[in-house]
Write a protein that holds these residues in place. Structure first.
Motif, short mmCIF file in Angstrom:
data_model
loop_
_atom_site.label_atom_id
_atom_site.label_comp_id
_atom_site.label_asym_id
_atom_site.label_seq_id
_atom_site.Cartn_x
_atom_site.Cartn_y
_atom_site.Cartn_z
N UNK A 60 39.97 45.49 37.10
CA UNK A 60 39.61 44.09 37.23
C UNK A 60 39.66 43.40 35.88
N UNK A 61 40.31 42.22 35.79
CA UNK A 61 40.36 41.52 34.51
C UNK A 61 38.97 41.08 34.06
N UNK A 90 51.42 31.99 37.40
CA UNK A 90 50.59 30.84 37.11
C UNK A 90 49.79 31.06 35.81
N UNK A 91 49.68 30.02 35.02
CA UNK A 91 49.04 30.14 33.71
C UNK A 91 47.57 30.55 33.82
N UNK A 92 46.87 30.02 34.83
CA UNK A 92 45.46 30.38 34.98
C UNK A 92 45.30 31.79 35.51
N UNK A 93 46.19 32.22 36.39
CA UNK A 93 46.14 33.60 36.86
C UNK A 93 46.37 34.56 35.71
N UNK A 94 47.36 34.28 34.90
CA UNK A 94 47.67 35.14 33.76
C UNK A 94 46.49 35.20 32.80
N UNK A 95 45.80 34.07 32.63
CA UNK A 95 44.65 34.03 31.73
C UNK A 95 43.40 34.67 32.35
N UNK A 125 34.16 58.17 42.17
CA UNK A 125 34.82 56.87 42.28
C UNK A 125 36.15 56.94 41.54
N UNK A 126 37.08 56.11 41.96
CA UNK A 126 38.37 56.00 41.29
C UNK A 126 38.53 54.59 40.72
N UNK A 127 37.42 54.08 40.16
CA UNK A 127 37.39 52.81 39.46
C UNK A 127 37.51 51.62 40.43
N UNK A 128 37.63 50.44 39.84
CA UNK A 128 37.55 49.22 40.65
C UNK A 128 38.92 48.58 40.88
N UNK A 129 38.95 47.72 41.89
CA UNK A 129 40.10 46.84 42.14
C UNK A 129 39.58 45.41 42.20
N UNK A 130 40.41 44.47 41.81
CA UNK A 130 40.06 43.06 41.94
C UNK A 130 40.92 42.46 43.04
N UNK A 131 40.26 41.93 44.06
CA UNK A 131 40.96 41.36 45.22
C UNK A 131 40.59 39.89 45.37
N UNK A 132 40.41 39.23 44.24
CA UNK A 132 39.91 37.85 44.25
C UNK A 132 40.91 36.86 44.81
N UNK A 133 42.21 37.05 44.55
CA UNK A 133 43.20 36.08 45.02
C UNK A 133 43.34 36.19 46.54
N UNK A 134 42.73 35.26 47.24
CA UNK A 134 42.69 35.28 48.70
C UNK A 134 43.03 33.91 49.26
N UNK A 135 43.47 33.93 50.51
CA UNK A 135 43.70 32.69 51.25
C UNK A 135 43.11 32.88 52.64
N UNK A 136 42.16 32.01 52.98
CA UNK A 136 41.45 32.12 54.26
C UNK A 136 40.83 33.51 54.42
N UNK A 137 40.26 34.02 53.34
CA UNK A 137 39.57 35.31 53.30
C UNK A 137 40.51 36.49 53.47
N UNK A 138 41.83 36.26 53.45
CA UNK A 138 42.80 37.35 53.49
C UNK A 138 43.34 37.58 52.08
N UNK A 139 43.34 38.84 51.65
CA UNK A 139 43.79 39.15 50.30
C UNK A 139 45.29 38.90 50.16
N UNK A 140 45.68 38.38 48.99
CA UNK A 140 47.09 38.04 48.73
C UNK A 140 47.65 38.90 47.59
N UNK A 193 52.30 48.61 34.88
CA UNK A 193 52.73 48.29 33.52
C UNK A 193 51.63 48.71 32.54
N UNK A 194 51.95 48.71 31.25
CA UNK A 194 50.93 49.10 30.26
C UNK A 194 49.76 48.13 30.17
N UNK A 195 50.00 46.84 30.49
CA UNK A 195 48.95 45.84 30.35
C UNK A 195 49.08 44.80 31.46
N UNK A 196 48.06 43.95 31.58
CA UNK A 196 48.00 42.99 32.69
C UNK A 196 49.12 41.94 32.59
N UNK A 197 49.37 41.43 31.40
CA UNK A 197 50.40 40.41 31.25
C UNK A 197 51.77 40.89 31.70
#
Length: 621
Positions: free
Chosen positions: A244-245, A431-436, A223-238, A396-400
């Motif tokens: 993953x955070x 967005x503040x909630x996305x960043x958090x 495996x090459x680790x995970x990805x987070x694809x949570x941000x979606x619109x109408x089930x399409x990834x954005x 980048x070095x970190x998520x923020x």
């Protein structure tokens, strides 16, 4: 090593494959439809073959034409990219039967994972946790309704075949099930030729997490680790990101081990993705993550995995297809930093994200970061294919820091006259909630009021526009600091007219932009949006209903359903007909109570943007 490669795909992924193949000294062959003859991927390939008209069903989905092109050009291998024929087991078998190397999953694996119900049964046998639901053979509406009632609402109806959000409906109440089932089956039948569905318990506050797996012909799987694809619109990834955070090491180990176990269950070879749904209401936990499905191909979002691992996944595909062992062992792979990818689409967020087609008179991407695209300035976004213009990728070095870089990159996009979601992407990444990390798959719909740009310019845009229209001379207007144009005393506007760059500071919001002239249109590009500084060129009529009740097509497309006839009495909000374009359905609703006076279209007909579809006469008060 493979010496020649035919890419059975188009656009961005074809360019991506060609880039790696060229670096490995492999001769590349492109196939193209008539409308794609001058696209960048065709020009980048060493050789190109026409395979038919613009519609994919007459070109990119015609297996015989692709095989003929491979034989004529002497292609040693075929790479299917993603979409089109990439997960078609019959095509993979035909390629191998022709003595050509298939750069993809074995046909047996594709079949095993191609149908969601069979795949889930296989995963249960392999001790991989799956979401509660119904995957039975009885497909009668009455039985499916009863099963949905048993599972409990909300429930998710999903097409057994296919993916990409097609043939999927969330049902919140029992009385809505029958209508949702009918719509889901119609879409699934049109997209995949298979109307069968399965049911799943809808997870409240879900996260979409997937694991990249890779196998070779020698039995090795990593495996090459995970990805987070949570941000979606109408089930399409954005927006996709890796890692993953909120993922701790214990949960990561559990989900990645489950993914490897799933791949081993089907003797997997090549690049694949195991997709999981997580109930993150109490944070990410191994006992609240379930298998959804497996994509037996390379994913659109593979660049974020490449960025955090330093590996070229297309190169891995070509080496594995050539019979070589995996380039790395599991212990040699590690996560480095954070990566994010945003999908830049030709669509108008202010108009319900309707697709936007037409010429790209201006197309400028941010500099200094990775941008994967398959179209160039001067090209055209057609209604025949997916509306993705590019993938904007940052590391980048970190998520923020990654989120800040992604937001800044999206703000620098300049596209005209086609509309894009660049400003929407910038707002989402900032967005503040996305960043958090407070995200789930309903994030975009829940926060649409602050993510979707307004149809009319906001005050910062008006301020910048006023400055852009000032005379350009060497006097006092050349540099304005503290200048106010109907602004409150605590708001400052700074403009450098000399190079057409603008900084508008409005409280803590500082949009940046510049004005340019594109084929006679003077425009202000500001934070990913384009605003005409004066009358724009004439274009097709706008979508929606005119005051006389005429409903106009909001986009070019195909009529896939007509639910009324001339003379029918209709109520405000009643569905009249359904259009489909660029993998999206758009229902046209009655603007008010009345009677269908004119019906200009029928099922199967093609329409152009602004074309009148039907006209409703108002009923008597």
């Amino acid at each position: 090593m493979i010496k020649s490669l035919l890419i059975a795909n188009r656009g961005e992924i074809a360019c991506r494959i060609i880039r790696t193949a060229r670096s490995m000294g492999i001769r590349t062959i492109a196939v193209h439809s008539d409308i794609d003859a001058t696209m960048p991927f065709v020009q980048a390939a060493d050789e190109a073959v026409r395979i038919g008209p613009a519609p994919a069903r007459e070109s990119y989905l015609v297996q015989a034409r692709i095989l003929d092109a491979a034989k004529v050009t002497g292609a040693e291998a075929i790479h299917p990219g993603y979409g089109f024929l990439s997960e078609n087991a019959a095509f993979a078998e035909a390629v191998e039967a022709a003595g050509i190397v298939w750069v993809g999953a074995p046909p047996t694996s594709i079949r095993a994972m191609g149908l969601k119900d069979a795949a889930k049964a296989l995963m249960m046998a392999a001790d991989v946790p799956v979401t509660p639901g119904y995957m039975g053979e009885d497909q009668s509406p009455e039985h499916l309704q009863a099963q949905a009632d048993r599972i409990g609402y909300p429930v998710l109806i999903k097409a057994v075949a296919g993916g990409g959000g097609k043939g999927m409906r969330k049902v919140d109440a029992a009385q809505d099930f029958a209508g949702a089932l009918l719509s889901c089956r119609r879409e699934a039948g049109a997209s995949f030729g298979d109307e069968r569905v399965l049911l799943e318990k809808y997870i409240t506050g879900p996260r979409h997490i997937e694991v990249q797996v890779f196998g070779d012909q020698h039995g090795n799987i990593v495996h090459l680790f995970e990805r987070d694809c949570t941000l979606q619109r109408r089930h399409q990834k954005v927006i996709e990101e890796a890692p993953a955070p909120g993922m701790d090491e214990a949960t990561r180990a559990a989900i990645c081990q489950a993914a490897v176990k799933a791949a081993k269950a089907v003797d997997y070879v090549g690049a694949g993705t195991i997709e999981f749904i997580a109930d993150a209401s109490e944070g990410l936990r191994a006992d609240r993550i379930w298998f959804m499905e497996m994509n037996t191909r390379l994913q659109v979002e593979h660049p974020v995995t490449e960025e955090i691992t330093g590996q070229d996944l297309v190169e891995w595909q070509l080496r594995v297809a050539s019979g070589e062992p995996l380039p790395c062992r599991q212990e040699e792979l590690a996560i480095n930093g954070w990566a994010m990818e945003a999908r830049l689409y030709a669509e108008n967020p202010a108009s319900g994200f309707l697709p936007s087609t037409g010429p790209l008179d201006r197309l400028r991407f941010p500099q200094g970061i990775r941008v994967d695209s398959g179209i160039a300035e001067g090209g055209e976004v057609s209604p025949y294919y997916d509306p993705m213009i590019a993938k904007i990728i940052v590391h980048a070095p970190d998520r923020g820091t990654a989120a800040a870089r992604l937001a800044d990159a999206a703000r620098q996009v300049e596209v005209w006259p086609v509309r894009t979601n660049a400003a929407f992407l910038a707002r989402a990444a900032a967005d503040r909630d996305f960043i958090a990390g407070n995200i789930d798959t309903g994030f975009i719909e829940r926060h649409a009021d602050r993510l979707v740009p307004m149809a009319e310019p906001a005050e910062p845009v008006r301020q910048a526009a006023a400055l852009a229209l000032l005379p350009r001379d060497d006097g006092v207007w050349r540099r304005l600091s503290g200048f106010r144009a109907n602004a409150a005393p605590d708001r400052r506007i700074v403009v450098d007219i000399a190079d057409h760059n603008y900084l508008v500071e409005l409280d803590d919001n500082a949009p940046r932009g510049r004005d340019v002239t594109v084929r006679g249109d003077r425009l202000l590009f500001l934070d990913g949006e384009a605003w005409p500084l004066g009358p724009p060129r004439a274009s097709a009529a706008g979508a929606g209903a005119a005051s006389d009740g005429a409903l106009l097509a909001p986009m070019p497309g195909k009529v896939i359903a007509v639910e009324v006839a001339e003379g029918d009495t209709v109520r405000k909000g009643q569905k009249l007909l359904v259009l489909e374009a660029m993998k999206m359905e758009q229902a046209m609703l009655a603007p008010f109570d009345g009677v269908v006076a004119d019906l200009m279209v029928k099922v199967g007909g093609q329409v152009t943007e602004g074309m009148m579809l039907t006209r409703i006469e108002r009923g008597e008060d």
